[in-house]
Motif scaffolding. Structure first.
Motif, PDB file in Angstrom:
ATOM      1  N   GLY A   1      -2.279   6.845  -3.168  1.00 35.92           N
ATOM      2  CA  GLY A   1      -1.890   7.018  -1.772  1.00 35.92           C
ATOM      3  C   GLY A   1      -2.873   7.555  -0.910  1.00 35.92           C
ATOM      4  N   LYS A   2      -2.792   7.244   0.365  1.00 35.36           N
ATOM      5  CA  LYS A   2      -3.818   7.635   1.559  1.00 35.36           C
ATOM      6  C   LYS A   2      -3.625   9.167   1.704  1.00 35.36           C
ATOM      7  CE  LYS A   2      -3.022   3.268   4.072  1.00 35.36           C
ATOM      8  NZ  LYS A   2      -1.937   2.775   3.469  1.00 35.36           N
TER       9      LYS A   2
ATOM     10  N   GLY B   1       8.529   5.889   4.530  1.00 34.63           N
ATOM     11  CA  GLY B   1       7.387   5.055   4.170  1.00 34.63           C
ATOM     12  C   GLY B   1       7.321   5.004   2.719  1.00 34.63           C
TER      13      GLY B   1
ATOM     14  N   ASP C   1       1.436   4.966   0.903  1.00 39.81           N
ATOM     15  CA  ASP C   1       1.073   6.102   2.038  1.00 39.81           C
ATOM     16  C   ASP C   1       0.827   7.503   1.392  1.00 39.81           C
ATOM     17  OD1 ASP C   1       1.613   4.309   4.183  1.00 39.81           O
ATOM     18  OD2 ASP C   1       3.777   4.785   4.222  1.00 39.81           O
TER      19      ASP C   1
ATOM     20  N   HIS D   1       3.670  14.556   6.434  1.00 35.82           N
ATOM     21  CA  HIS D   1       2.926  13.298   6.706  1.00 35.82           C
ATOM     22  C   HIS D   1       2.559  13.243   8.280  1.00 35.82           C
ATOM     23  CE1 HIS D   1       2.612   8.815   7.335  1.00 35.82           C
ATOM     24  NE2 HIS D   1       1.487   9.212   6.482  1.00 35.82           N
TER      25      HIS D   1
ATOM     26  N   SER E   1      -4.800  14.400   3.468  1.00 40.86           N
ATOM     27  CA  SER E   1      -5.456  12.938   3.565  1.00 40.86           C
ATOM     28  C   SER E   1      -6.236  12.885   2.071  1.00 40.86           C
ATOM     29  CB  SER E   1      -6.158  12.600   4.401  1.00 40.86           C
ATOM     30  OG  SER E   1      -7.479  13.418   4.562  1.00 40.86           O
TER      31      SER E   1
ATOM     32  N   SER F   1       0.830  -1.189  -0.042  1.00 38.70           N
ATOM     33  CA  SER F   1      -0.149   0.060  -0.136  1.00 38.70           C
ATOM     34  C   SER F   1       1.102   1.174  -0.098  1.00 38.70           C
ATOM     35  CB  SER F   1      -1.063   0.065   1.339  1.00 38.70           C
ATOM     36  OG  SER F   1      -0.296   0.064   2.509  1.00 38.70           O
TER      37      SER F   1
END
Length: 346
Positions: A91-92, A32, A4, A112, A170, A2
């Motif tokens: 990405g989140k 990350g 980030d 982040h 986000s 996943s």
């Protein structure tokens, strides 16, 4: 694995800056997983070649790169390009960057961490300028705003209180607004998005480190936006979010800016103006401002008083940091609270 963070990078004919920009992404010390999402909006220079070469370098380092673009019917504009880059990303969190700017090595990591603490916010940062002496007043203003002023000074002529190339948020924050305006050149898509974010109850936070070098040059998208367009957006947002709650108010400045502001208001908000205030003896002695172009009969006449006699709340149409500190001293002498007793519009 996943992702980030997705770095969102619209590109249009950016060959002279793109190497430095892409190098700054490559140099990130973030531990990350992050990707680079590029939309190439009809570049006719060597941008496509540079993107291809850098994509190979990114892949060797284990950084995912997603690239798409259009060569049909000319460029669609930065709002469209950003939306495309976001749609193809995973990405989140979204880290926005313009192709003519440069990130510090720690940018993604620092923002982040801030975004994890402020899930509902647009996260900005302080910045430096290239050239270093360009737009000094704007840079000083943006970098020195307090936490509270990030929310109260959103109506000034400077635009968003955190500049677009420093935005980090986000995906949920972005999705709540939906997308950037895609009208194209001449549209302040960043300011429109910023106001919609605020309208949705979003927060604004700044990391107090210079995480971006913000380039000033004759081809900046900012120069394609007419000041009247910015003015109209600011006026509308102020009326919708502030003036609807006030039953009366004073305009600080009986000069050109103050009178222009008054004439730009809806008629119901013009009727709420109890006075102009100023320090200019000639204006005060005149006694009142008559709105000659009004269709009302008799024509509205608004008193002009000394600032010390002004009744809050106030909308301040005086530009900050241009009077050697005298305006700021006068304002401080009234003991008012920004965001409650007054808002800056100049």
């Amino acid at each position: 694995m996943s992702i980030d963070v997705s770095v969102i990078l619209p590109v249009h004919n950016a060959e002279q800056w793109l190497d430095e920009c892409l190098q700054s992404i490559y140099n990130q010390d973030y531990s990350g997983a992050f990707e680079v999402s590029i939309y190439n909006d009809h570049s006719t220079d060597s941008s496509s070649f540079l993107i291809e070469e850098w994509s190979k370098r990114y892949e060797k380092k284990g950084i995912t790169v997603v690239v798409s673009g259009s060569t049909a019917r000319g460029p669609h504009g930065v709002g469209f390009a950003r939306n495309c880059a976001i749609r193809q990303s995973s990405g989140k969190f979204l880290c926005f960057l313009d192709a003519d700017d440069v990130m510090s090595n720690e940018r993604i990591g620092k923002q982040h961490a801030a975004a994890l603490q402020h899930r509902d916010a647009l996260i900005g940062s302080q910045f430096t300028r290239i050239p270093h002496d360009s737009m000094e007043r704007f840079t000083k203003w943006a970098n020195s705003l307090s936490r509270e002023q990030l929310l109260t000074q959103i109506y000034t002529s400077h635009g968003p209180t955190v500049i677009m190339p420093t935005w980090f948020c986000s995906r949920e924050v972005f999705d709540r607004v939906g997308k950037f305006d895609e009208t194209g050149k001449g549209t302040p898509e960043d300011l429109i998005f910023f106001y919609e974010h605020m309208k949705c109850g979003g927060d604004v936070v700044r990391v107090d480190l210079p995480l971006l070098m913000y380039r000033y040059h004759p081809h900046c998208e900012t120069f394609s936006v007419h000041e009247d367009t910015i003015w109209d957006l600011r006026i509308q947002r102020l009326q919708d979010s502030v003036l609807t709650r006030w039953t009366s108010f004073t305009i600080w400045s009986a000069g050109k800016q103050g009178r222009h502001f008054y004439r730009s208001l809806h008629s119901e908000n013009q009727e709420k103006v109890t006075a102009f205030c100023d320090v200019d003896v000639k204006k005060i002695t005149k006694g009142c401002y008559t709105y000659e172009d009004s269709k009302q009969r008799p024509k509205p006449k608004v008193p002009i008083v000394h600032f010390s006699k002004a009744k809050p709340p106030l909308i301040i149409c005086v530009k900050q940091d241009l009077t050697g500190g005298s305006f700021e001293q006068n304002l401080a002498s009234l003991g008012l609270t920004e965001g409650t007793d007054y808002f800056h519009f100049g």
